[in-house]
Design an enzyme around this catalytic site. Sequence first.
Site, PDB file in Angstrom:
ATOM      1  N   SER A   1       0.815  -1.213   0.000  1.00 57.57           N
ATOM      2  CA  SER A   1       0.000   0.000   0.000  1.00 57.57           C
ATOM      3  C   SER A   1       0.851   1.266   0.000  1.00 57.57           C
ATOM      4  CB  SER A   1      -0.925  -0.001   1.227  1.00 57.57           C
ATOM      5  OG  SER A   1      -0.182  -0.281   2.400  1.00 57.57           O
TER       6      SER A   1
ATOM      7  N   TYR B   1      14.621  -4.361  15.536  1.00 58.10           N
ATOM      8  CA  TYR B   1      14.539  -4.314  14.069  1.00 58.10           C
ATOM      9  C   TYR B   1      15.719  -5.063  13.440  1.00 58.10           C
ATOM     10  CZ  TYR B   1      14.043  -2.138   9.420  1.00 58.10           C
ATOM     11  OH  TYR B   1      13.895  -1.905   8.070  1.00 58.10           O
TER      12      TYR B   1
ATOM     13  N   LYS C   1      15.642  -8.427  11.047  1.00 62.33           N
ATOM     14  CA  LYS C   1      16.172  -8.450   9.679  1.00 62.33           C
ATOM     15  C   LYS C   1      17.325  -9.445   9.550  1.00 62.33           C
ATOM     16  CE  LYS C   1      13.327  -5.373   7.977  1.00 62.33           C
ATOM     17  NZ  LYS C   1      12.298  -5.767   6.999  1.00 62.33           N
TER      18      LYS C   1
END
Length: 244
Positions: A13, A154, A158
């Site tokens: 989106s 984070y 990852k």
Amino acid sequence: MLIGKVALITGASRGIGRAIALKFASLGADVAVVYGGTRASALEVAGIARQYGVRAEVFQCDVSDFASAGKTVAAVREALGTIDILVNNAGITKDGLVVGMREEAFDSVLDVNLKGAFNMIRHTSPIFIRKRAGRIINIASVVGLIGNAGQANYAASKAGLIGLTKSVARELAPRGVCCNAIAPGFIETDMTRHLGENNALLQSIPLGRTGRPEEVAELAAFLAQDAAAYITGEVIRIDGGLGM
Ligand code: NAP
């Protein structure tokens, strides 16, 4: 080209996912625009994608929810017939120093960024195995390779995604499925908007500028096409040299 292929892109989106969906559509792929909460933006992306003459549908999915991921994969298959390419792009940040990080901030980032990718791979891999073909592209981060103060959650998500990429690549290679990761540096999206014109940050990037979502989309498109059929288990940085 990607004519006749069906691509499912999570987090399509906005930002990088949006750019990937539109790039794939421009190359002739039908696209499943998967979004979390911003339906209006997803509908806009699908509308632009259709202008390339391809099919484009939107699907709401919380990728961190195993059942939601399964329902979405089934719905995409029902609507578009199959899935040839999966791009695990949905991601969030909840930055903070580890000394004060709330448990929820760690869990939710791992749930979306890492478990979300597992959930989607888990539900699409039977399709790829049956076809003896398929491409999985995971959007990791340079931070998963070199770490970053204030982003322990984070970076862990990852780095985990890179381990997931290599393991899935090994498992599915005998079935003709390739799985690779892209590790972007600072790309101009909603996620990095709060960083503004940070000169110290720009100075740390050898090429002296931030990247654009369209530049990441070019790389994703390369990995999705026939030209990349002999590449699997790879992690490609696109970061202006930040991580070297
Ligand atoms: P963004 O502009 O913040 O967009 C994030 C996207 O993820 C949105 O489409 C959002 O959907 C979706 N999303 C978030 N949580 C979700 C969930 N639980 N289920 C489904 N979808 C969810 O981010 P971006 O900068 O484009 O980043 C895209 C990917 O690139 C992320 O994985 C990010 O970690 C990675 N990346 C970004 C940068 C950067 O500098 N921007 C650098 C390295 C890596 P809704 O809007 O519908 O909620």
